[in-house]
Write a protein that holds these residues in place. Structure first.
Motif, PDB file in Angstrom:
ATOM      1  N   THR A  81       0.851  -1.178   0.000  1.00  0.00           N
ATOM      2  CA  THR A  81       0.000   0.000   0.000  1.00  0.00           C
ATOM      3  C   THR A  81       0.891   1.235   0.000  1.00  0.00           C
ATOM      4  O   THR A  81       1.764   1.360   0.863  1.00  0.00           O
ATOM      5  CB  THR A  81      -0.899   0.019   1.259  1.00  0.00           C
ATOM      6  OG1 THR A  81      -1.613  -1.223   1.319  1.00  0.00           O
ATOM      7  CG2 THR A  81      -1.875   1.173   1.228  1.00  0.00           C
ATOM      8  N   PRO A  82       0.694   2.151  -0.946  1.00  0.00           N
ATOM      9  CA  PRO A  82       1.499   3.377  -0.935  1.00  0.00           C
ATOM     10  C   PRO A  82       1.310   4.131   0.394  1.00  0.00           C
ATOM     11  O   PRO A  82       0.222   4.100   0.981  1.00  0.00           O
ATOM     12  CB  PRO A  82       0.943   4.186  -2.106  1.00  0.00           C
ATOM     13  CG  PRO A  82       0.316   3.164  -3.010  1.00  0.00           C
ATOM     14  CD  PRO A  82      -0.217   2.100  -2.082  1.00  0.00           C
ATOM     15  N   PRO A  83       2.364   4.797   0.869  1.00  0.00           N
ATOM     16  CA  PRO A  83       2.294   5.477   2.171  1.00  0.00           C
ATOM     17  C   PRO A  83       1.122   6.443   2.314  1.00  0.00           C
ATOM     18  O   PRO A  83       0.499   6.517   3.375  1.00  0.00           O
ATOM     19  CB  PRO A  83       3.629   6.219   2.265  1.00  0.00           C
ATOM     20  CG  PRO A  83       4.544   5.489   1.348  1.00  0.00           C
ATOM     21  CD  PRO A  83       3.690   4.922   0.259  1.00  0.00           C
ATOM     22  N   GLU A  84       0.791   7.161   1.254  1.00  0.00           N
ATOM     23  CA  GLU A  84      -0.308   8.135   1.348  1.00  0.00           C
ATOM     24  C   GLU A  84      -1.660   7.456   1.556  1.00  0.00           C
ATOM     25  O   GLU A  84      -2.570   8.051   2.134  1.00  0.00           O
ATOM     26  CB  GLU A  84      -0.334   9.069   0.130  1.00  0.00           C
ATOM     27  CG  GLU A  84      -0.617   8.395  -1.193  1.00  0.00           C
ATOM     28  CD  GLU A  84       0.612   7.821  -1.894  1.00  0.00           C
ATOM     29  OE1 GLU A  84       0.470   7.430  -3.056  1.00  0.00           O
ATOM     30  OE2 GLU A  84       1.710   7.749  -1.288  1.00  0.00           O
ATOM     31  N   ILE A  85      -1.794   6.217   1.118  1.00  0.00           N
ATOM     32  CA  ILE A  85      -3.023   5.446   1.357  1.00  0.00           C
ATOM     33  C   ILE A  85      -2.954   4.806   2.744  1.00  0.00           C
ATOM     34  O   ILE A  85      -3.919   4.836   3.502  1.00  0.00           O
ATOM     35  CB  ILE A  85      -3.226   4.364   0.278  1.00  0.00           C
ATOM     36  CG1 ILE A  85      -3.256   4.971  -1.130  1.00  0.00           C
ATOM     37  CG2 ILE A  85      -4.474   3.540   0.549  1.00  0.00           C
ATOM     38  CD1 ILE A  85      -4.351   5.959  -1.381  1.00  0.00           C
ATOM     39  N   ALA A  86      -1.819   4.230   3.084  1.00  0.00           N
ATOM     40  CA  ALA A  86      -1.650   3.558   4.378  1.00  0.00           C
ATOM     41  C   ALA A  86      -1.909   4.495   5.544  1.00  0.00           C
ATOM     42  O   ALA A  86      -2.502   4.084   6.550  1.00  0.00           O
ATOM     43  CB  ALA A  86      -0.245   2.968   4.476  1.00  0.00           C
ATOM     44  N   GLN A  87      -1.484   5.732   5.421  1.00  0.00           N
ATOM     45  CA  GLN A  87      -1.682   6.679   6.539  1.00  0.00           C
ATOM     46  C   GLN A  87      -3.151   7.011   6.765  1.00  0.00           C
ATOM     47  O   GLN A  87      -3.524   7.493   7.830  1.00  0.00           O
ATOM     48  CB  GLN A  87      -0.857   7.941   6.333  1.00  0.00           C
ATOM     49  CG  GLN A  87      -1.335   8.851   5.241  1.00  0.00           C
ATOM     50  CD  GLN A  87      -0.399  10.031   5.020  1.00  0.00           C
ATOM     51  OE1 GLN A  87       0.657  10.106   5.621  1.00  0.00           O
ATOM     52  NE2 GLN A  87      -0.799  10.939   4.158  1.00  0.00           N
ATOM     53  N   LYS A  91      -9.186   0.988   6.240  1.00  0.00           N
ATOM     54  CA  LYS A  91     -10.411   1.139   5.442  1.00  0.00           C
ATOM     55  C   LYS A  91     -10.126   1.788   4.097  1.00  0.00           C
ATOM     56  O   LYS A  91     -10.873   1.595   3.139  1.00  0.00           O
ATOM     57  CB  LYS A  91     -11.466   1.942   6.200  1.00  0.00           C
ATOM     58  CG  LYS A  91     -12.047   1.217   7.395  1.00  0.00           C
ATOM     59  CD  LYS A  91     -12.903   0.065   6.957  1.00  0.00           C
ATOM     60  CE  LYS A  91     -13.553  -0.611   8.147  1.00  0.00           C
ATOM     61  NZ  LYS A  91     -14.094  -1.898   7.829  1.00  0.00           N
ATOM     62  N   ALA A  92      -9.039   2.544   3.977  1.00  0.00           N
ATOM     63  CA  ALA A  92      -8.688   3.184   2.704  1.00  0.00           C
ATOM     64  C   ALA A  92      -8.103   2.185   1.714  1.00  0.00           C
ATOM     65  O   ALA A  92      -8.099   2.428   0.504  1.00  0.00           O
ATOM     66  CB  ALA A  92      -7.702   4.324   2.940  1.00  0.00           C
ATOM     67  N   ARG A  93      -7.593   1.059   2.214  1.00  0.00           N
ATOM     68  CA  ARG A  93      -6.975   0.071   1.331  1.00  0.00           C
ATOM     69  C   ARG A  93      -7.985  -0.556   0.361  1.00  0.00           C
ATOM     70  O   ARG A  93      -7.674  -0.776  -0.806  1.00  0.00           O
ATOM     71  CB  ARG A  93      -6.287  -1.019   2.153  1.00  0.00           C
ATOM     72  CG  ARG A  93      -5.553  -2.038   1.290  1.00  0.00           C
ATOM     73  CD  ARG A  93      -4.652  -2.927   2.113  1.00  0.00           C
ATOM     74  NE  ARG A  93      -4.204  -4.107   1.398  1.00  0.00           N
ATOM     75  CZ  ARG A  93      -3.207  -4.154   0.521  1.00  0.00           C
ATOM     76  NH1 ARG A  93      -2.526  -3.053   0.269  1.00  0.00           N
ATOM     77  NH2 ARG A  93      -2.889  -5.261  -0.091  1.00  0.00           N
ATOM     78  N   PRO A 109       3.089   4.309  -8.683  1.00  0.00           N
ATOM     79  CA  PRO A 109       4.225   4.893  -7.957  1.00  0.00           C
ATOM     80  C   PRO A 109       5.393   3.904  -7.877  1.00  0.00           C
ATOM     81  O   PRO A 109       5.208   2.690  -8.053  1.00  0.00           O
ATOM     82  CB  PRO A 109       3.648   5.182  -6.568  1.00  0.00           C
ATOM     83  CG  PRO A 109       2.411   4.376  -6.445  1.00  0.00           C
ATOM     84  CD  PRO A 109       1.913   4.114  -7.834  1.00  0.00           C
ATOM     85  N   PRO A 110       6.584   4.400  -7.605  1.00  0.00           N
ATOM     86  CA  PRO A 110       7.780   3.535  -7.573  1.00  0.00           C
ATOM     87  C   PRO A 110       7.643   2.321  -6.656  1.00  0.00           C
ATOM     88  O   PRO A 110       8.147   1.249  -6.992  1.00  0.00           O
ATOM     89  CB  PRO A 110       8.885   4.483  -7.083  1.00  0.00           C
ATOM     90  CG  PRO A 110       8.432   5.837  -7.513  1.00  0.00           C
ATOM     91  CD  PRO A 110       6.928   5.811  -7.414  1.00  0.00           C
TER      92      PRO A 110
END
Length: 186
Positions: A81-87, A91-93, A109-110
């Protein structure tokens, strides 16, 4: 050349947006035992598994039948999960994963592109027939490489389905797709 049997884990006890690492449901545990009986004739051959609980539990009945210890490899784990989603929390996943269905790898993303490259590299490094207990997006990443298709989702593998690819000096080739899920994950 090596045949790689990519097995999607059995049904988990919780959804991917409810628990980051659920174990198998009772139904999943029964399916893992049935799967071991179906795959028993392939080996014993090496077994790799994702470090995620549901993949390790799915591999266990077959490993026990063969008397082998599966090698746990992060290369076969869930898509990161990209950090901006994980933070945003677990439920955002779910919504993030669902929107990946229509996307392509070059636009990711990279962290996602590196995950895919590591996975494909690990599959290509297998020199003998191998079973890999893994996840929906891992199987799709392998299929995208085998089909030379940069879509993130090209298949909807069902629980305990087995997709077979061949690792050659030129890359991965699709030999057979496992059964598709009756209901779509993504």
């Amino acid at each position: 050349m090596a045949r790689l049997y990519l097995v999607r884990h059995a049904k988990a006890a919780a959804r991917f947006d409810e628990d980051p690492d659920p174990s198998l449901s009772d139904e999943g545990k029964e399916a893992a035992v049935d799967l071991a009986l179906q795959l028993e004739g392939l080996g014993p051959i090496p077994i790799y598994t994702s470090p995620m609980e549901r993949a390790r539990e799915t591999a266990l009945p077959l490993a026990n039948r063969w008397g082998v210890i599966p090698e746990v490899s992060a290369a076969f784990s869930e898509i990161p999960t990209p950090p901006e989603i994980a933070q945003q929390g677990i439920k955002a996943r779910g919504p993030w994963l669902q929107q990946l269905a229509g996307q392509r790898y070059p636009a990711q993303p990279p962290i996602i592109r590196a995950w895919r490259e590591g996975l494909i590299g690990m599959l290509k490094s297998c020199r003998s027939d191998t079973i890999v207990f893994t996840h929906f997006m891992v199987i799709n990443a392998a299929l995208s490489a085998a089909l030379n298709d940069d879509r993130m989702v090209t298949s909807h593998p069902d629980f305990c389905s087995c997709t077979v690819v061949e690792s050659t000096s030129r890359g991965l080739n699709l030999l057979s797709r496992g059964p598709e899920a009756a209901t779509k994950v993504l």
